[in-house]
Design a protein around this motif. Structure first.
Motif, short mmCIF file in Angstrom:
data_model
loop_
_atom_site.label_atom_id
_atom_site.label_comp_id
_atom_site.label_asym_id
_atom_site.label_seq_id
_atom_site.Cartn_x
_atom_site.Cartn_y
_atom_site.Cartn_z
N LEU A 101 0.66 -1.46 0.24
CA LEU A 101 -0.16 0.06 -0.27
C LEU A 101 0.96 1.18 0.14
CD1 LEU A 101 -2.46 -0.84 2.84
CD2 LEU A 101 -3.26 -0.49 0.08
N THR A 102 1.31 1.07 0.95
CA THR A 102 2.86 2.34 0.74
C THR A 102 3.58 2.72 -0.27
OG1 THR A 102 3.05 2.05 3.45
CG2 THR A 102 4.55 3.19 2.49
N THR A 103 4.20 1.76 -0.82
CA THR A 103 5.49 2.43 -2.09
C THR A 103 4.28 2.37 -3.15
OG1 THR A 103 5.07 -0.57 -2.16
CG2 THR A 103 7.21 0.87 -1.20
N GLY A 104 3.06 1.53 -3.39
CA GLY A 104 2.43 1.79 -4.51
C GLY A 104 1.59 3.33 -4.28
N GLY A 105 0.90 3.57 -3.26
CA GLY A 105 1.09 4.87 -3.00
C GLY A 105 2.01 6.10 -3.37
N VAL A 106 3.13 6.06 -2.99
CA VAL A 106 4.07 7.08 -3.45
C VAL A 106 4.01 6.85 -4.59
CG1 VAL A 106 6.41 7.80 -2.59
CG2 VAL A 106 4.38 6.67 -0.61
N ALA A 107 4.35 5.80 -5.11
CA ALA A 107 5.02 5.63 -6.38
C ALA A 107 3.68 6.53 -7.45
CB ALA A 107 5.58 4.39 -6.61
N VAL A 108 2.46 5.94 -7.15
CA VAL A 108 1.96 6.68 -8.00
C VAL A 108 1.80 8.22 -8.18
CG1 VAL A 108 -1.04 7.09 -8.25
CG2 VAL A 108 0.16 4.70 -8.02
N PHE A 109 1.69 8.93 -7.11
CA PHE A 109 1.77 10.11 -6.71
C PHE A 109 3.32 11.04 -7.87
CE2 PHE A 109 -0.96 10.07 -3.56
CZ PHE A 109 -1.82 10.84 -3.82
N ILE A 110 4.38 10.25 -7.70
CA ILE A 110 5.22 10.49 -8.16
C ILE A 110 5.88 10.56 -9.79
CG2 ILE A 110 7.76 10.16 -8.72
CD1 ILE A 110 7.87 9.91 -5.88
N GLY A 111 4.58 9.52 -10.21
CA GLY A 111 4.34 8.42 -11.16
C GLY A 111 3.94 8.93 -12.78
N GLN A 112 2.37 9.16 -11.87
CA GLN A 112 1.65 9.99 -12.95
C GLN A 112 1.32 11.35 -13.62
OE1 GLN A 112 -1.38 8.75 -12.45
NE2 GLN A 112 -3.24 10.37 -13.37
N PRO A 113 2.18 12.55 -13.86
CA PRO A 113 1.73 12.66 -15.16
C PRO A 113 2.73 11.54 -16.14
CG PRO A 113 2.57 13.91 -13.87
CD PRO A 113 2.78 12.31 -12.87
N THR A 114 2.98 10.52 -16.22
CA THR A 114 3.79 10.04 -17.08
C THR A 114 2.80 8.62 -17.63
OG1 THR A 114 5.13 8.48 -15.23
CG2 THR A 114 6.87 10.12 -16.07
N GLU A 115 2.07 8.40 -16.69
CA GLU A 115 0.91 7.53 -16.77
C GLU A 115 -0.10 8.72 -17.94
OE1 GLU A 115 -1.72 4.71 -17.02
OE2 GLU A 115 0.29 4.62 -16.71
N VAL A 116 -0.41 9.68 -17.47
CA VAL A 116 -1.26 10.25 -18.27
C VAL A 116 -1.02 10.70 -19.61
CG1 VAL A 116 -2.67 12.42 -18.52
CG2 VAL A 116 -2.35 11.61 -16.07
N VAL A 117 -0.05 10.98 -19.70
CA VAL A 117 0.66 11.22 -21.34
C VAL A 117 1.01 9.63 -22.15
CG1 VAL A 117 3.07 11.90 -22.73
CG2 VAL A 117 2.07 13.21 -20.60
N LYS A 118 1.66 8.75 -21.40
CA LYS A 118 1.12 7.55 -22.17
C LYS A 118 0.15 6.81 -22.66
CE LYS A 118 0.99 3.73 -19.26
NZ LYS A 118 -0.16 2.43 -20.80
N VAL A 119 -1.44 6.65 -22.14
CA VAL A 119 -2.28 7.16 -21.75
C VAL A 119 -2.82 7.50 -23.72
CG1 VAL A 119 -5.02 6.23 -21.38
CG2 VAL A 119 -3.10 5.59 -19.80
N ARG A 120 -2.94 8.73 -23.39
CA ARG A 120 -2.99 9.64 -24.22
C ARG A 120 -2.66 9.68 -25.38
NH1 ARG A 120 -5.09 14.79 -21.52
NH2 ARG A 120 -6.45 14.33 -19.52
N LEU A 121 -1.31 9.22 -25.17
CA LEU A 121 -0.48 9.14 -26.65
C LEU A 121 -0.81 7.41 -27.58
CD1 LEU A 121 2.73 10.36 -25.87
CD2 LEU A 121 1.54 10.79 -27.61
N GLN A 122 -1.39 6.07 -26.36
CA GLN A 122 -1.43 5.51 -27.15
C GLN A 122 -2.91 5.49 -27.50
OE1 GLN A 122 -0.74 3.21 -22.98
NE2 GLN A 122 0.95 1.72 -24.39
N ALA A 123 -3.74 6.42 -27.14
CA ALA A 123 -5.59 6.26 -27.99
C ALA A 123 -5.27 6.72 -28.43
CB ALA A 123 -6.06 6.68 -26.05
N GLN A 124 -4.69 8.04 -29.02
CA GLN A 124 -5.18 8.77 -30.33
C GLN A 124 -4.69 8.11 -31.36
OE1 GLN A 124 -2.64 12.49 -29.87
NE2 GLN A 124 -0.80 11.36 -30.83
N SER A 125 -5.50 8.14 -32.36
CA SER A 125 -5.82 8.05 -33.48
C SER A 125 -5.43 8.94 -34.91
CB SER A 125 -6.83 6.60 -33.84
OG SER A 125 -7.16 6.43 -35.40
#
Length: 313
Positions: free
Chosen positions: A119-143
């Motif tokens: 729970l602890t390591t997952g929660g901390v890592a999400v807040f740090i890495g969230q911007p990269t997740e947003v960009v990754k998903v949007r680039l994968q999704a766009q056609s």
């Protein structure tokens, strides 16, 4: 986790973090087309136009993408994906043992301390890495074929446009569902892998080596996919949405339920399992081997230094 290096010297925290980041990047590069297929299947149903391409199955999605948009499209968002693993996986996996030791009160780690560490390591890592997740998903999704003109021309262009048009908070869009998803994934994945590996080694069914790591990773991947799939689909839809499309995460989930039914929450389940299962196998096997090789290298360098010091004397 229960494994030790060949010399029985536990790997240092720095070695674990480096090994986790490196192993996660290797796994991401190999399995990224499956992740792209998963994202396309998950967002299928949002676009109600008849001209939208319909994807069928994992292999069908990959083939359709390669034919219509080119093979390179299967790796759209990979730079952001690697950035995500460096900032995210290195922390959630690399710090797991250290945090588990912090929560452990007795001689052996309990299930509660393992879950707390996840729970602890997952929660901390999400807040740090969230911007990269947003960009990754949007680039994968766009056609480039249907709907509005592609929003982004590349990884850093996506960071800039999201920050300027949606504010810095736009880069942390979907943190709530992603936090929920990754807490589930981190706990299930790491705890299941840890428990499975420990059981196999303690009961002398398998030695603490590649076959043991392989079996443990497969079991962890399946359990994780089953529990995280509904949250993963909602997260993907919400992160990929245009401003104003959904008023909140619950609104996104309710619209999916009313428009597409309960099965919408398990869209892309097969590619999710194939991706998560194969990612787990590659990552955990590479992670364990990297830890051992780095500790061997460190031991060799320490011996060489000691030998040189003795000669100088």
């Amino acid at each position: 986790m229960v494994g030790h290096t060949a010399s029985d010297v536990p790997p240092t925290m720095a070695v674990k973090i480096f090994s986790a980041g490196g192993a996660a990047c290797v796994a991401d590069i190999i399995t990224f087309p499956l992740d792209t297929a998963k994202v396309r299947l998950q967002i299928q149903g949002e676009c109600l136009t008849s001209s939208a391409i319909r994807y069928k199955g994992v292999l069908g999605t990959i083939i359709t993408l390669a034919k219509t948009e080119g093979p390179v499209k299967l790796y759209s968002g990979l730079p952001a994906g690697l950035q995500r693993q460096i900032s995210f996986a290195s922390l959630r996996i690399g710090l797991y043992d250290t945090v588990q030791e912090f929560f452990t009160t007795g001689k052996e780690a309990s299930l509660g301390s393992k879950i707390s560490a996840g729970l602890t390591t997952g929660g901390v890592a999400v807040f740090i890495g969230q911007p990269t997740e947003v960009v990754k998903v949007r680039l994968q999704a766009q056609s480039h074929l249907h709907g509005p003109k592609p929003r982004y021309t590349g990884t850093y262009n996506a960071y800039r446009i999201i920050a300027t048009t949606e504010g810095l908070t736009g880069l942390w869009k979907g943190t709530t569902p992603n936090l929920t998803r990754n807490v589930i994934i981190n706990c299930t994945e790491l705890v299941t892998y840890d428990l499975m590996k420990e059981a196999l080694v303690k009961n002398k069914l398998l030695a603490d080596d590649v076959p043991c790591h392989f079996v443990s990773a497969v079991v962890a991947g399946f359990c994780t996919t089953v529990l995280s799939s509904p949250v993963d689909v909602v997260k993907t839809r919400f992160v990929n949405s245009s401003p104003g499309q959904y008023t909140s995460v619950p609104n996104c989930a309710m619209m999916m339920l009313t428009r597409e039914g309960p099965s919408a929450f398990f869209k892309g389940f097969v590619p999710s399992f194939l991706r998560l299962g194969s990612w787990n196998i590659i990552m955990f096997v590479c992670f364990e081997q990297l830890k051992r090789e780095l500790m061997k290298l460190r031991h060799t360098m320490d011996c060489a230094t000691d030998y040189k010091d003795d000669d100088d004397k």
